[in-house]
Design an enzyme around this catalytic site. Sequence first.
Site, mmCIF file in Angstrom:
data_model
loop_
_atom_site.group_PDB
_atom_site.id
_atom_site.type_symbol
_atom_site.label_atom_id
_atom_site.label_comp_id
_atom_site.label_asym_id
_atom_site.label_seq_id
_atom_site.Cartn_x
_atom_site.Cartn_y
_atom_site.Cartn_z
ATOM 1 C CD GLU A 318 -2.446 1.146 2.809
ATOM 2 O OE1 GLU A 318 -3.426 1.894 2.943
ATOM 3 O OE2 GLU A 318 -2.031 0.384 3.700
ATOM 4 C CG HIS A 319 1.157 3.557 2.999
ATOM 5 N ND1 HIS A 319 0.483 2.841 3.967
ATOM 6 C CD2 HIS A 319 0.340 4.573 2.643
ATOM 7 C CE1 HIS A 319 -0.692 3.412 4.195
ATOM 8 N NE2 HIS A 319 -0.806 4.456 3.390
#
Length: 433
Positions: A318-319
């Site tokens: 995600e990040h």
Amino acid sequence: MATILKHAVPTSEVTASLDQVRETVTGVIADIRARGDEAVRAYSEKFDKWSPDSFRLTDEEVEKIVASVPQQVIDDIRFVQDQVRTFARHQLDSLREFEVETLPGVRLGQKHIPVQAAGAYIPGGRYPLTASAHMTIVTAKVAGVPRVVACTPPIHGEIPAATVAAMHFAGADEIWLLGGVQAVAAMSVGTDTMRPVNLIAGPGNAYVAEAKRQLFGEIGIDLFAGPTEILVLADDRADPFVCAVDLLSQAEHGPDSPAVLLTTSRAVAEQTIAEVERLLPGMPTRDFAGPAWRDHGQVHVVDTLDELYALADEFAFEHVEVLTAEPRLALERMTQYGALFLGEGTCVSFGDKVIGTNHVLPTRGAARYTGGLWVGKYLKTVTYQEVTDIDSQVLLGRLCGRAARVELFEGHARSGDVRAARAAGDELPWNTA
């Protein structure tokens, strides 16, 4: 080859946990379908110890709650929402409606229509996540969604006033103090007191993510946004203290939040692990960050930057925070991530809270096929077509007849035949009337 200095729990244990989540969610959704508001209230009482006369806040209640929020908090909410709104408007401007004439009298067009009702889920079981109100509601309103239903749970039996204020200023049309699977299910299937929506957006825990997965198709969803993930990419110049702080910043989301370091430096890897262990005991959120790091934290050491980027793409997290000498190289080398955070001056927390890009991002490998929530998720890109030129009607009608019969679609072929017959007098041997 990567050297793994810290492993996560075995995949089999994670799978078993998800199976239990899946079974629970299935039961809750089925019960809400059958009993509606009665079941919603029962689950709210069970999971949130919350059972007011009405889960939906009136305008007067919202005004009273907003009035209780300190002015500095309100000013900060408005500032951040301005950043989110500005970025979403730029996204909207990048989407183009058009109409082109591809043949004489043949006009093909594309337009963007907002979904007519969207549900915004703002998590709050552990923390009052005001930022999720900005990301889901502001973006929907920029897209032009006329009805936005916003749900957030109470926190320990209390109304999260700052979150309600954020929902209000973002432009929510309905604000409900309702959380978890019961909120997602109610918005999706509808009850006597809540009209269903067309699409649900927003992050959440494993149960919320699973509810969205099971209901997808009946309603639209933004993406599968489950437990937060962070992947830190570091070379030998990276500061292990910064690496550790940033890993823990996301691990505190919950005990199932993966925090992973990939680095070309064994020294950075070992020092980062030491810094995490030093910082953890003093963190107010160590009850969440500790288990997350223990069970889902990983540290891998690779030989080269090429290996670093290749392994990062395999994670498809995600990040992805890039703490290297040339962080913008990641824009060229990587293809599978929710959002990139380039350089030591940029942290994932900026994206989570203040910078303006959307923090609802793909998890559990979904970055392999989708990006995060953006204004386009609330729009239906539709097409239209019109044929007014006689010669084009003949050309397309005859072509349609031939092409459809190759596929044995006689009904399709006849529709084309009729257009050619009306325009040019072609015979219709199949019409015996």
